[in-house]
Structure formats: structure tokens, C-alpha cells
Design a protein around this motif. Structure first.
Motif, PDB file in Angstrom:
ATOM      1  N   ALA A 210       0.815  -1.210   0.000  1.00  0.00           N
ATOM      2  CA  ALA A 210       0.000   0.000   0.000  1.00  0.00           C
ATOM      3  C   ALA A 210       0.851   1.264   0.000  1.00  0.00           C
ATOM      4  N   ASN A 211       2.134   1.120   0.321  1.00  0.00           N
ATOM      5  CA  ASN A 211       3.001   2.295   0.277  1.00  0.00           C
ATOM      6  C   ASN A 211       3.245   2.754  -1.161  1.00  0.00           C
ATOM      7  N   ILE A 212       3.135   1.833  -2.116  1.00  0.00           N
ATOM      8  CA  ILE A 212       3.333   2.149  -3.532  1.00  0.00           C
ATOM      9  C   ILE A 212       1.995   2.174  -4.268  1.00  0.00           C
ATOM     10  N   MET A 213       1.211   1.097  -4.112  1.00  0.00           N
ATOM     11  CA  MET A 213      -0.097   1.016  -4.768  1.00  0.00           C
ATOM     12  C   MET A 213      -1.152   1.467  -3.767  1.00  0.00           C
ATOM     13  N   LYS A 214      -1.255   2.774  -3.588  1.00  0.00           N
ATOM     14  CA  LYS A 214      -2.067   3.354  -2.527  1.00  0.00           C
ATOM     15  C   LYS A 214      -3.560   3.116  -2.721  1.00  0.00           C
ATOM     16  N   LEU A 215      -4.008   3.053  -3.954  1.00  0.00           N
ATOM     17  CA  LEU A 215      -5.434   2.819  -4.200  1.00  0.00           C
ATOM     18  C   LEU A 215      -5.769   1.326  -4.132  1.00  0.00           C
ATOM     19  N   GLY A 216      -5.057   0.517  -4.935  1.00  0.00           N
ATOM     20  CA  GLY A 216      -5.354  -0.914  -4.999  1.00  0.00           C
ATOM     21  C   GLY A 216      -5.076  -1.636  -3.696  1.00  0.00           C
ATOM     22  N   ASP A 217      -3.812  -1.660  -3.270  1.00  0.00           N
ATOM     23  CA  ASP A 217      -3.466  -2.334  -2.024  1.00  0.00           C
ATOM     24  C   ASP A 217      -3.968  -1.553  -0.818  1.00  0.00           C
ATOM     25  N   GLY A 218      -4.153  -0.238  -0.999  1.00  0.00           N
ATOM     26  CA  GLY A 218      -4.740   0.556   0.071  1.00  0.00           C
ATOM     27  C   GLY A 218      -6.153   0.098   0.375  1.00  0.00           C
ATOM     28  N   LEU A 219      -6.923  -0.187  -0.678  1.00  0.00           N
ATOM     29  CA  LEU A 219      -8.281  -0.710  -0.511  1.00  0.00           C
ATOM     30  C   LEU A 219      -8.245  -2.050   0.212  1.00  0.00           C
ATOM     31  N   PHE A 220      -7.316  -2.916  -0.189  1.00  0.00           N
ATOM     32  CA  PHE A 220      -7.196  -4.234   0.422  1.00  0.00           C
ATOM     33  C   PHE A 220      -6.847  -4.118   1.909  1.00  0.00           C
ATOM     34  N   LEU A 221      -5.873  -3.271   2.227  1.00  0.00           N
ATOM     35  CA  LEU A 221      -5.431  -3.103   3.610  1.00  0.00           C
ATOM     36  C   LEU A 221      -6.544  -2.534   4.484  1.00  0.00           C
ATOM     37  N   ASN A 222      -7.210  -1.501   4.009  1.00  0.00           N
ATOM     38  CA  ASN A 222      -8.277  -0.888   4.803  1.00  0.00           C
ATOM     39  C   ASN A 222      -9.452  -1.833   5.013  1.00  0.00           C
ATOM     40  N   THR A 223      -9.716  -2.681   4.002  1.00  0.00           N
ATOM     41  CA  THR A 223     -10.788  -3.669   4.136  1.00  0.00           C
ATOM     42  C   THR A 223     -10.421  -4.702   5.192  1.00  0.00           C
ATOM     43  N   CYS A 224      -9.169  -5.140   5.183  1.00  0.00           N
ATOM     44  CA  CYS A 224      -8.713  -6.108   6.195  1.00  0.00           C
ATOM     45  C   CYS A 224      -8.797  -5.510   7.594  1.00  0.00           C
ATOM     46  N   ARG A 225      -8.434  -4.246   7.730  1.00  0.00           N
ATOM     47  CA  ARG A 225      -8.507  -3.579   9.029  1.00  0.00           C
ATOM     48  C   ARG A 225      -9.948  -3.510   9.533  1.00  0.00           C
ATOM     49  N   ARG A 226     -10.865  -3.226   8.620  1.00  0.00           N
ATOM     50  CA  ARG A 226     -12.282  -3.140   9.013  1.00  0.00           C
ATOM     51  C   ARG A 226     -12.824  -4.495   9.445  1.00  0.00           C
ATOM     52  N   VAL A 227     -12.464  -5.545   8.695  1.00  0.00           N
ATOM     53  CA  VAL A 227     -12.910  -6.891   9.048  1.00  0.00           C
ATOM     54  C   VAL A 227     -12.294  -7.320  10.371  1.00  0.00           C
ATOM     55  N   ALA A 228     -11.048  -6.926  10.628  1.00  0.00           N
ATOM     56  CA  ALA A 228     -10.360  -7.309  11.864  1.00  0.00           C
ATOM     57  C   ALA A 228     -11.113  -6.824  13.097  1.00  0.00           C
ATOM     58  N   GLU A 229     -11.778  -5.661  12.988  1.00  0.00           N
ATOM     59  CA  GLU A 229     -12.524  -5.122  14.118  1.00  0.00           C
ATOM     60  C   GLU A 229     -13.632  -6.065  14.560  1.00  0.00           C
ATOM     61  N   GLU A 230     -14.187  -6.822  13.607  1.00  0.00           N
ATOM     62  CA  GLU A 230     -15.292  -7.730  13.918  1.00  0.00           C
ATOM     63  C   GLU A 230     -14.825  -8.995  14.637  1.00  0.00           C
ATOM     64  N   TYR A 231     -13.523  -9.239  14.642  1.00  0.00           N
ATOM     65  CA  TYR A 231     -13.003 -10.471  15.236  1.00  0.00           C
ATOM     66  C   TYR A 231     -12.214 -10.219  16.526  1.00  0.00           C
ATOM     67  N   LYS A 232     -12.294  -9.010  17.044  1.00  0.00           N
ATOM     68  CA  LYS A 232     -11.574  -8.712  18.274  1.00  0.00           C
ATOM     69  C   LYS A 232     -12.060  -9.556  19.444  1.00  0.00           C
ATOM     70  N   ASP A 233     -13.370  -9.799  19.492  1.00  0.00           N
ATOM     71  CA  ASP A 233     -13.926 -10.605  20.587  1.00  0.00           C
ATOM     72  C   ASP A 233     -13.480 -12.052  20.522  1.00  0.00           C
ATOM     73  N   GLU A 234     -12.966 -12.470  19.353  1.00  0.00           N
ATOM     74  CA  GLU A 234     -12.475 -13.839  19.209  1.00  0.00           C
ATOM     75  C   GLU A 234     -11.018 -13.965  19.677  1.00  0.00           C
ATOM     76  N   GLY A 235     -10.420 -12.822  20.034  1.00  0.00           N
ATOM     77  CA  GLY A 235      -9.039 -12.845  20.514  1.00  0.00           C
ATOM     78  C   GLY A 235      -8.001 -12.924  19.416  1.00  0.00           C
ATOM     79  N   ILE A 236      -8.409 -12.595  18.178  1.00  0.00           N
ATOM     80  CA  ILE A 236      -7.479 -12.632  17.050  1.00  0.00           C
ATOM     81  C   ILE A 236      -6.791 -11.275  16.901  1.00  0.00           C
TER      82      ILE A 236
END
Length: 242
Positions: A210-236
């Protein structure tokens, strides 16, 4: 029975009927084929592939036969080295869609520009096999360069660099399109987190550029971060790396 007769009975040699390992179970009678499932037997698609793929799948067939595993294979001898197998490839895809289960050996992928489309990529796209899972784990008693390895690599198979979209806009100039979508990024992210929960993993790491491909990999990274919030209660735990 007298002791003399008992002794004679115990010392009598029984003729040994030798059977080679490769002949065990081969001539066993099986039900006549009548569809995807019959009499408890499951029909699966078998694509031996190229090179070592043929050896491995042949060994699997022998093992299944010897163990009398209730599986009947539909064979498709496709090679990735030629485009002449396109009609057979389409039949194999129909078989996989019908049977819902299959075994595939390694298929050669052409590298030259004149080479045909990779059957591996075509299979992933047509069947939407979007998640590649590679397990990396050290085997006790077998020394390797790295010790105590235990992780899983989960890769998106149908977009990103695997979109397979490129063209030559000018002689010597090639444009490759890396397609990224929020929907598929979220799907592979959820797959990774669900895998972590089911297999008692502690951390999910997003690998990106995402440091180079800010739109493409940036979208992927931000999506992963958002999904990660839903799994905090699972201890992940979640982190990322470039």
C-alpha cells in the motif's frame, strides 16, 4: 484332543497365499456407475496433470483401491503444455461443477507470450476457487534451515495479479491491470479470520504494498482492518507488513 494330536495340530504348516502389494483390492467388484453418488460411492473428478502430478495421483488411486475407499474417479488427461486440450478442459470443468469434489495434479503453465491461457488460472476463475491455503509447519525430528515454523499463507486467487489482464499498448510497452475490489478483499479477509478462529490461530497478518499502490493495495489493507474489528472478541490479533 490328546496332547500328541494338539502338538501335531499346532506344528502343521499352513500354505501361504502370497499377494503382491499392488494387487490388493484391485479386482474388487464395485457397483455399476449410475451418477455422482451410488450405493454410498462418491464420484469425483480426477485431473492427473503434468510431471509429478501423474505419479502422485496414480499413487492416490492405488491407495484408495487397496483401502477400498468408496470413491469413483472420472479421469481427464489434460496437459497444460498444449492448447489442444481445450475441449477436454471444458468437460473437466463440467465434471467438477457436477461432482463438487475433485483431485488435481500439477498443470504446466506456459510462460511464453505465444502460450495459451493457464488452465490453472482458468480453473480458479471459472470455479471461483478464490482462496489458496498453504500450510507451513516444521516436522519434529527433521532438521531444516528454520526451526519451529508454524503458519499458514492464504492468498487471493482470482484478482490482483491473478486477474490475468494485460496488453501491449505499444511495441516494447506492456500494461498489466491489477484489479482490486472491496467485495473480494472482504471475502478473502473473512476467510483468513475464520480460518484463524477454527484452527486456534492467534494472529492474522495482511501482506501488502500500500506504500506504492495506494489505491489498490490501500483498498485491500483498509478492508482487512475493518474486518479485523469484527473479530476482536475472538481474541485474534491483526497486523500488517509490506
Amino acid at each position: 484332543m490328546s496332547s500328541a494330536l494338539l502338538k501335531q495340530h499346532l506344528t502343521t504348516k499352513v500354505p501361504h497365499l502370497a499377494r503382491s502389494a499392488t494387487s490388493l483390492g484391485i479386482n474388487q467388484i464395485k457397483p455399476a456407475f449410475a451418477g455422482r453418488k451410488y450405493a454410498g460411492v462418491i464420484t469425483a473428478t480426477l485431473i492427473p496433470g503434468d510431471g509429478v502430478g501423474k505419479e502422485i495421483t496414480h499413487s492416490v488411486e492405488e491407495i484408495f483401491d487397496h483401502a477400498n475407499v468408496p470413491v469413483e474417479f472420472e479421469h481427464f488427461d489434460i496437459s497444460g503444455a498444449t492448447s489442444q486440450d481445450e475441449a477436454l478442459f471444458k468437460k473437466s470443468m463440467e465434471s467438477l461443477k457436477r461432482n463438487k469434489v475433485g483431485l488435481k495434479g500439477i498443470l504446466y503453465t506456459p510462460e511464453s507470450r505465444s502460450g495459451h491461457t493457464s488452465w490453472n488460472v482458468a480453473m480458479r476463475q471459472q470455479l471461483d476457487i478464490y482462496a489458496s491455503v498453504s500450510l507451513c509447519k516444521s516436522v519434529p525430528g527433521y532438521p531444516t534451515r528454520h526451526r519451529n515454523v508454524d503458519f499458514a499463507i492464504i492468498r487471493e486467487n482470482t484478482e490482483g495479479e491473478y486477474s490475468g489482464l494485460e496488453h501491449q499498448s505499444y511495441p516494447g510497452v506492456v500494461e498489466s491491470l491489477k484489479i482490486m475490489t472491496r467485495a473480494k478483499s472482504e471475502r478473502i479477509a473473512r476467510f483468513a479470520f475464520d480460518f484463524a478462529v477454527k484452527n486456534k490461530r492467534k494472529t492474522v497478518t495482511c501482506v501488502h504494498k500500500a506504500n506504492i499502490m495506494k489505491l489498490g493495495d490501500g483498498l485491500f489493507l483498509n478492508t482487512c482492518r475493518r474486518v479485523a474489528e469484527e473479530y476482536k472478541d475472538e481474541g485474534i490479533k491483526f497486523n500488517d507488513m509490506m
